[in-house]
Design an enzyme around this catalytic site. Structure first.
Site, PDB file in Angstrom:
ATOM      1  CG  ASP B  12       3.597  10.487  30.133  1.00  0.00           C
ATOM      2  OD1 ASP B  12       3.052  10.687  28.817  1.00  0.00           O
ATOM      3  OD2 ASP B  12       4.365  11.269  30.747  1.00  0.00           O
ATOM      4  CB  CYS B 236       8.541  14.429  24.810  1.00  0.00           C
ATOM      5  SG  CYS B 236       7.571  15.725  24.147  1.00  0.00           S
TER       6      CYS B 236
END
Lengths: 296, 296
Positions: B12, B236
């Site tokens: 991530d 993000c």
């Protein structure tokens, strides 16, 4: 549920920034806060302007801030001369800083903790005589850059002395941003025991990313007031490049989304944080202005 | 007290960075984590490398990571083809992402939540047949950038389906960093009821400065594992310029200083965060590397 957020940006947010703002800009900053709904503001510091040039012109600032019902302006005071200036300038309350560690105390304000507590007794009596509430902020309550751990019993003892002389409020300040929630709980309990009934205020820096967790924990422990600084300005000179105070807009996000009301317009504060970054020439460390609100 | 911190940086942390790291650099990153004492690492993603080029070469990465007793490597899997690759590459566990909101699910992985849950049933059965533990991460569990609030009952229902098919672990992911501690408590209780006995893992982003408070709250609610990313990488794509995952070194600071052991060397992770920033060409958002440890 409701809590009070005290805007410390005009004092703690600005006093360490390289670029000093004019009294006019500081009045504009304070006015923006009042218009956003903020009701407690640390507006000025009555320290020697030769030592902290960013805080020069406190009298001019106080003469220019908007006076509204329910809005209380606080001035930082370290001695009787500062108190006299604060009273003459018309502050609504005075905030006296007592540093819990001797080394930091001597470097920061030229006296030991015990000497500052004696000074506090005199300031408290004079402020009471003038009818102005005086409170105590216990600095380095969570740790000192020179001495390391601050013994919690020492913090509790300062709180007892503060309350004995009639402090209307006691603040626990994590001056260098080292505290964690478990420490907040421990210290809150000890200070409540040492100064029962005195409202507690908490002052956190986000230097190591624990500031918001600490603030929410303090609220859970019954904090009456939480300090924050629009944009998150206010880095500590002993921790270069580290972030400063917790940012008002980010704290408001966490509070409002948790169902805690503050009466403050989060979007307006986020705008002020961005505006302030422009004046100071450094970007705000607050994240809300970049990430945006949620739900959008 | 002890808790497990799962390093998600290699997956991530890296998958949204502009600069893609080579498998060699990712192996070096993972090796540094293992040497620092990390025991769970999300090492790779078996998604289509045309969609996420940063994650290309998962097989090469898995072939090069150090194999040590007690170190478990996880691979992200979204379908049977990904599972087959993961099993062939020798992962120790697979992590299946189910997105709680349909809009995000369709955009992220081309199917609705219900369709993904059906896929999960098949993946779970096949993984069980191969003797490899499979868990479910519920993405957008705290909010969706397209749909806004995620109904907590929907998250609980996904957890129930995950547990029914034998998930060894369920993770609640705040994919876009909107959650607050009160929401963590509420969701934790609902998911514990829906999937009693299944260990819970939590995955927070610090997009709005609530990530660390959320992680500590999750621990208080009995979290078995907390995700974090060295340096705090992993922004993000839907929130440009916002910070990414909570940083491993900053989480370790908060945990260790609260008396919670992790077995991980905080200073070594902070060095890795800085090293990673050099490779990626962007500074780490972690604060510990800048502010320094305490006591120093």
């Amino acid at each position: 549920m409701h809590t009070t957020v005290l805007e410390v940006g005009p004092r703690d947010g600005l006093q360490n920034e390289e670029r000093a703002l004019s009294p006019e800009d500081r009045i504009a900053f304070i006015t923006r806060c009042v218009e956003a709904g903020t009701r407690r503001i640390e507006a000025v510091s009555f320290v020697n302007p030769r030592r902290v040039p960013q805080m020069a012109g406190a009298e001019e600032v106080m003469a220019g801030v908007p006076r509204r019902d329910g809005v209380s302006y606080s001035g930082l005071v370290l001695n009787r001369r500062g108190l006299d200036r604060a009273l003459a300038a018309g502050v609504d309350e005075v905030n006296v800083v007592v540093v819990a560690s001797d080394t930091f105390s001597v470097r920061n304000q030229g006296c030991t903790t015990a000497e500052m507590l004696d000074a506090w007794d005199g300031i408290a009596a004079a402020a009471a005589g003038a009818g102005v509430p005086a409170g105590v902020t216990i600095a380095t309550a969570f740790g000192c850059p020179f001495e390391g751990e601050t013994p919690p019993g020492r913090v509790a003892e300062i709180a007892r002395r503060a309350a004995d002389a009639g402090a209307f409020e006691i603040a626990l300040a994590d001056t260098i941003g080292v505290g964690v929630p478990a420490q907040v709980r421990d210290l809150a309990r000890r200070v409540r025991e040492a100064a029962p009934g005195t409202p507690l205020r908490y002052h956190f820096h986000n230097t190591r990313n624990t500031g918001y967790a600490n603030a929410l924990t303090a609220l859970d422990e019954g904090a009456a007031t939480l300090d924050a600084s629009a944009g998150g300005f206010g880095g500590c000179p002993f921790a270069p490049a580290a972030t400063g105070n917790i940012a008002t807009e980010d704290l408001l996000y966490a509070l409002h989304r948790s169902g805690v009301e503050t009466g403050i317009d989060m979007a307006a504060v986020a705008d002020t944080g961005t505006w302030l970054g422009g004046l100071l020439g450094v970007p705000a460390t607050a994240l809300l202005g970049r990430a945006g609100p949620f739900p959008s």
